[in-house]
Structures are given as structure tokens and as C-alpha cells.
Design an enzyme around this catalytic site. Structure first.
Site, short mmCIF file in Angstrom:
data_model
loop_
_atom_site.label_atom_id
_atom_site.label_comp_id
_atom_site.label_asym_id
_atom_site.label_seq_id
_atom_site.Cartn_x
_atom_site.Cartn_y
_atom_site.Cartn_z
N ASP A 99 0.85 -1.19 0.00
CA ASP A 99 0.00 0.00 0.00
C ASP A 99 0.89 1.24 0.00
O ASP A 99 1.66 1.47 0.93
CB ASP A 99 -0.89 -0.01 1.25
CG ASP A 99 -1.79 1.22 1.29
OD1 ASP A 99 -2.77 1.25 0.51
OD2 ASP A 99 -1.50 2.15 2.07
N TYR A 128 3.35 9.79 0.19
CA TYR A 128 4.36 9.17 1.06
C TYR A 128 5.77 9.52 0.57
O TYR A 128 6.29 8.93 -0.38
CB TYR A 128 4.17 7.65 1.13
CG TYR A 128 2.83 7.22 1.72
CD1 TYR A 128 2.00 8.13 2.37
CD2 TYR A 128 2.39 5.91 1.61
CE1 TYR A 128 0.77 7.74 2.90
CE2 TYR A 128 1.16 5.51 2.14
CZ TYR A 128 0.35 6.44 2.78
OH TYR A 128 -0.86 6.06 3.30
N ARG A 157 0.81 2.92 15.29
CA ARG A 157 2.11 3.55 15.00
C ARG A 157 3.22 3.04 15.94
O ARG A 157 4.04 3.81 16.43
CB ARG A 157 1.99 5.07 15.09
CG ARG A 157 1.04 5.63 14.03
CD ARG A 157 0.91 7.13 14.14
NE ARG A 157 0.15 7.68 13.03
CZ ARG A 157 -0.38 8.89 13.01
NH1 ARG A 157 -0.23 9.69 14.05
NH2 ARG A 157 -1.03 9.33 11.97
N LYS A 206 7.19 -2.05 22.56
CA LYS A 206 8.64 -1.76 22.62
C LYS A 206 8.97 -0.52 23.43
O LYS A 206 10.14 -0.29 23.73
CB LYS A 206 9.20 -1.62 21.21
CG LYS A 206 8.73 -0.39 20.44
CD LYS A 206 9.39 -0.36 19.07
CE LYS A 206 8.79 0.71 18.18
NZ LYS A 206 9.38 0.71 16.86
N ARG A 217 4.58 11.20 15.35
CA ARG A 217 4.13 10.72 16.64
C ARG A 217 4.40 11.71 17.77
O ARG A 217 3.91 11.53 18.88
CB ARG A 217 4.77 9.37 16.95
CG ARG A 217 4.22 8.27 16.05
CD ARG A 217 4.99 6.98 16.16
NE ARG A 217 6.31 7.08 15.57
CZ ARG A 217 7.13 6.05 15.40
NH1 ARG A 217 6.76 4.85 15.77
NH2 ARG A 217 8.32 6.23 14.85
N ALA A 227 6.35 -0.95 8.15
CA ALA A 227 7.60 -1.46 8.72
C ALA A 227 8.77 -0.74 8.06
O ALA A 227 8.70 -0.40 6.89
CB ALA A 227 7.73 -2.97 8.49
N1 LIG Z 1 -5.29 5.72 3.78
C1 LIG Z 1 -4.77 6.45 4.71
O1 LIG Z 1 -5.14 7.63 4.92
C2 LIG Z 1 -3.69 5.86 5.59
C3 LIG Z 1 -3.33 6.50 6.78
C4 LIG Z 1 -2.35 5.91 7.56
C5 LIG Z 1 -1.74 4.74 7.15
N2 LIG Z 1 -2.09 4.16 5.97
C6 LIG Z 1 -1.40 2.95 5.46
O2 LIG Z 1 -1.32 2.01 6.49
C7 LIG Z 1 0.06 1.68 6.73
C8 LIG Z 1 0.21 1.30 8.18
O3 LIG Z 1 -0.05 2.39 9.04
P1 LIG Z 1 1.09 3.13 9.81
O4 LIG Z 1 2.39 2.79 9.13
O5 LIG Z 1 0.69 4.54 9.95
O6 LIG Z 1 1.03 2.51 11.27
P2 LIG Z 1 1.35 1.08 11.91
O7 LIG Z 1 1.36 0.00 10.92
O8 LIG Z 1 0.45 0.98 13.09
O9 LIG Z 1 2.83 1.32 12.48
C9 LIG Z 1 3.95 1.17 11.67
C10 LIG Z 1 5.22 1.55 12.43
O10 LIG Z 1 5.35 0.79 13.64
C11 LIG Z 1 6.72 0.41 13.85
N3 LIG Z 1 6.76 -1.06 13.77
C12 LIG Z 1 6.18 -1.87 12.86
N4 LIG Z 1 6.38 -3.17 13.15
C13 LIG Z 1 7.11 -3.19 14.27
C14 LIG Z 1 7.63 -4.25 15.08
N5 LIG Z 1 7.42 -5.54 14.80
N6 LIG Z 1 8.33 -3.91 16.18
C15 LIG Z 1 8.55 -2.63 16.49
N7 LIG Z 1 8.08 -1.59 15.78
C16 LIG Z 1 7.36 -1.86 14.67
C17 LIG Z 1 7.53 1.07 12.73
O11 LIG Z 1 7.92 2.40 13.12
P3 LIG Z 1 9.15 2.72 14.15
O12 LIG Z 1 10.19 1.67 13.92
O13 LIG Z 1 9.56 4.10 13.81
O14 LIG Z 1 8.53 2.65 15.54
C18 LIG Z 1 6.48 1.22 11.63
O15 LIG Z 1 6.77 2.24 10.72
C19 LIG Z 1 0.83 2.91 6.22
O16 LIG Z 1 2.19 2.63 5.95
C20 LIG Z 1 0.02 3.24 5.00
O17 LIG Z 1 0.35 2.37 3.93
C21 LIG Z 1 -3.07 4.69 5.20
#
Ligand SMILES: NC(=O)c1ccc[n+]([C@@H]2O[C@H](COP(=O)([O-])OP(=O)(O)OC[C@H]3O[C@@H](n4cnc5c(N)ncnc54)[C@H](OP(=O)(O)O)[C@@H]3O)[C@@H](O)[C@H]2O)c1
Length: 320
Positions: A53, A58, A214, A220, A233, A286
Site C-alpha cells: 500500500d 508518502y 504507530r 517496545k 508521533r 515497517a
Molecule cells: N489511507 C490512509 O489515509 C492511511 C493512513 C495511515 C496509514 N495508511 C497505510 O497504512 C500503513 C500502516 O499504518 P502506519 O504505518 O501509519 O502505522 P502502523 O502499521 O500501526 O505502524 C507502523 C510503524 O510501527 C513500527 N513497527 C512496525 N512493526 C514493528 C515491530 N514488529 N516492532 C517494532 N516496531 C514496529 C515502525 O515504526 P518505528 O520503527 O519508527 O517505531 C512502523 O513504521 C501505512 O504505511 C500506510 O500504507 C493509510
């Protein structure tokens, strides 16, 4: 990996999709490195993740560039889901949703060029209109792009129940809704009851995001983190009081249960969303391959009924 088909489409998606926002390198702190982002994408492929996605917003195109570099020719085998409609200035300044047909077409064409594709498998409206374009006009533009072979399917992100209902009435073949949903953010359940599956039969796919809040639900952060201004954040209420303290018992429960199962808390948080009625697949962000490896362990937890019975009271206790 497990795969789920979006209703009414030929899109068979892995239960976890790879979210490309952070790897765009903007708004996610100082530790995004292209080399590690590429390794994370390749690790996702190795673990059976078959969809990605992304969005023009981005990193203002940087996420797309990294995705293309990491996937190479395999970009034709996977499902790339991107977005359309947001206008941003290349400097700073507020990005806004412009859903006029002209902008939808121009934005889609730009994505095709950046992603080096002839057809985009799934194009999603990034967020609802902030001008006065009727949703019908936007949907017409998307249908015309599909007719012209520029996209295969289209969907919406971040639409509430009423707007989604209106969109489905005009265009029942909408492929999906992308919406935030997690142990801590459950507003989607209302739309689910009202619109997505009002009589039990699911009308469209539901792609949930921010399943880890997030990173908060990975467990962690032993103490409340202070993020730099370059990390979105730093202004996220979930990392400040009173929410921070309110969710600590849930995070402690995820750590305890995770330790017993030898599974990462992140995998539990993702698996919980994947088990909820109406959720088709989860998009998980990730920055590094180790994070992908931890997150895909969600799949092995899906059927652990006793675990979910034990965790649910902790999840419910977090409701505001
Ligand atoms: N349509 C929309 O408006 C919209 C809005 C938001 C998101 N999205 C999509 O949804 C995706 C996911 O949302 P998100 O990235 O905002 O939030 P998320 O998936 O809740 O969090 C992702 C972040 O958490 C940390 N992380 C991930 N896996 C981990 C693990 N196993 N252990 C430790 N830390 C970990 C990483 O950041 P750190 O290492 O910096 O902590 C990573 O960038 C986005 O990338 C995007 O593609 C869409």
C-alpha cells in the site's frame, strides 16, 4: 501466509499487506534508511506478502521509488495499491484532497509513471473531498480509468458511513474501504454494522491500517517516548497522557501473553484485527526486515481461541 479475496474482485491479498508510508522518509523520524526499507520490502515478499500500500504523498513520491527499486520486475506479480486525489506542494504546506475528474486522471497518470506500470491493480481515493466535487463525479472518473485499462479496481479511504453508503449506492462495484482500526481505535465497527455488512453479507473489502497504533502496540516503549518534531508521533495523543497511561494495562497483557506464546506483542495486535468481523486484510507499516518478520507471526496466532478470550477484556477496557 493466508490469503483473502476482496468481495466481487479477483484480488487475492495476503492477510498482511506492507504499508509504505514510513519508508517514504518523511514524517517518520530520522531512522528511515532506503537500504533497510528495500530489505524490508524484500523480506515481505519472502514471507508471502503479495500486496503493497503506497501513495503519492508518502515521501512525495519517494516511497514509490523505493518500492519499484525493491520489487524490480516482481512489481508486475504483486498487487500495488496506491492512492489518488491529494494535492501537495513540494515544499511544506497543507496537503488537500482535490477529487475533480481532471486531477484524478492526472494523479493516476503520474502514479503509473512513477510505479512503472501500465495498469494499477487497486487505486484508492486517499481521503474525502475538501472541495465541492460531488462523489458521483469522482466515481465516474475512476470508472473511466478502469474502462481505459489504467486501473483494475478502485476503492475509498477514510470515508464515514454516510458517504460510503452514498458511494455504494452509485457504484456498487467499489472494491474496498481503507480505514483505521485497531485494539485502540474501533469507530469502524459502526460503519461495519451500518454499511459494509448490514445483513451479514460483506459488500466490499475492508483494508485496515494503523493496527499497531504507530508502534505503540508492539510493546517496545518501556517508558513514554519523546519523538523528534520530524516524527508525526510527537503530536499523537496516544503517546501522551491520559491515553498513554490508560493503554498500559493492555500493553502489559500483550507482553505477558506474547512471552507465554513466544510471540511478539505486535503479532498479537495485528492478529486481533484480522479476526474481527468484516476485516479483510491489515496494512502494516515497517522500516526494517526484522519488523516484518515479527509482524507476519500474526498468522500463526489467528486460531488461538483461549488467547483471544483472555485478551478481550483488556481490549474492551481501553474503550474511552
Ligand atoms: N489511507 C490512509 O489515509 C492511511 C493512513 C495511515 C496509514 N495508511 C497505510 O497504512 C500503513 C500502516 O499504518 P502506519 O504505518 O501509519 O502505522 P502502523 O502499521 O500501526 O505502524 C507502523 C510503524 O510501527 C513500527 N513497527 C512496525 N512493526 C514493528 C515491530 N514488529 N516492532 C517494532 N516496531 C514496529 C515502525 O515504526 P518505528 O520503527 O519508527 O517505531 C512502523 O513504521 C501505512 O504505511 C500506510 O500504507 C493509510
Amino acid at each position: 501466509m493466508k490469503f483473502r479475496t476482496l468481495p466481487g474482485t479477483d484480488l487475492q491479498l495476503s492477510a498482511l499487506g506492507f504499508g509504505c508510508w514510513a519508508i517514504g522518509g518523511k514524517w517518520w523520524g530520522e531512522d528511515v534508511e532506503d537500504r533497510r526499507s528495500i530489505a524490508a520490502i524484500r523480506s515481505a515478499l519472502d514471507h508471502g506478502i503479495n500486496w503493497f500500500d503506497t501513495a503519492p504523498l508518502y515521501g512525495h513520491g519517494h516511497a514509490d521509488k523505493i518500492l519499484v527499486e525493491a520489487l524490480g520486475r516482481r512489481r508486475h506479480e504483486v498487487v500495488i495499491a496506491t492512492k489518488v486525489g491529494v494535492r501537495f506542494r513540494l515544499g511544506e504546506g497543507h496537503a488537500a484532497s482535490d477529487l475533480t475528474p481532471d486531477h484524478i486522471v492526472a494523479d493516476c497518470e503520474a502514479s503509473l509513471r512513477r510505479l512503472k506500470l501500465e495498469t494499477i491493480p487497486l487505486l484508492q481515493v486517499h481521503w474525502p473531498c475538501e472541495k465541492d466535487t460531488p462523489i458521483e463525479a469522482t466515481l465516474e472518473a475512476l470508472m473511466a480509468l478502469r474502462e481505459g485499462g489504467k486501473i483494475r479496481h478502485f476503492g475509498l479511504c477514510n470515508y464515514g458511513s454516510e458517504a460510503l453508503k452514498q458511494a455504494l449506492a452509485y457504484c456498487p462495484e467499489l472494491a474496498c474501504l481503507q480505514t483505521p482500526y485497531s485494539m485502540l481505535r474501533r469507530e469502524f465497527e459502526y460503519a461495519l454494522r451500518e454499511v459494509v455488512a448490514p445483513e451479514g453479507a460483506q459488500r466490499l473489502g475492508v483494508l485496515v491500517y494503523e493496527t499497531l497504533c504507530r508502534g505503540l502496540l508492539t510493546g517496545k516503549f518501556a517508558t513514554r517516548p519523546v519523538f523528534p518534531a520530524s516524527d508525526l508521533r510527537h503530536a499523537d495523543a496516544r503517546f501522551t497522557e491520559p491515553i498513554w497511561s490508560r493503554v498500559q494495562p493492555l500493553i502489559a497483557a500483550l507482553r505477558t501473553v506474547g512471552a507465554k506464546l513466544d510471540a511478539p506483542p505486535a503479532a498479537l495486535a495485528i492478529a486481533w484485527t484480522l479476526r474481527q468481523p468484516g476485516v479483510s486484510v491489515a496494512i502494516v507499516g515497517a522500516k526494517r526486515p526484522e519488523q516484518v518478520a515479527a509482524n507476519v507471526r500474526a498468522i500463526e496466532l489467528l486460531a488461538r481461541e483461549k488467547v483471544w478470550q483472555a485478551l478481550q477484556p483488556h481490549v474492551d477496557a481501553c474503550r474511552p
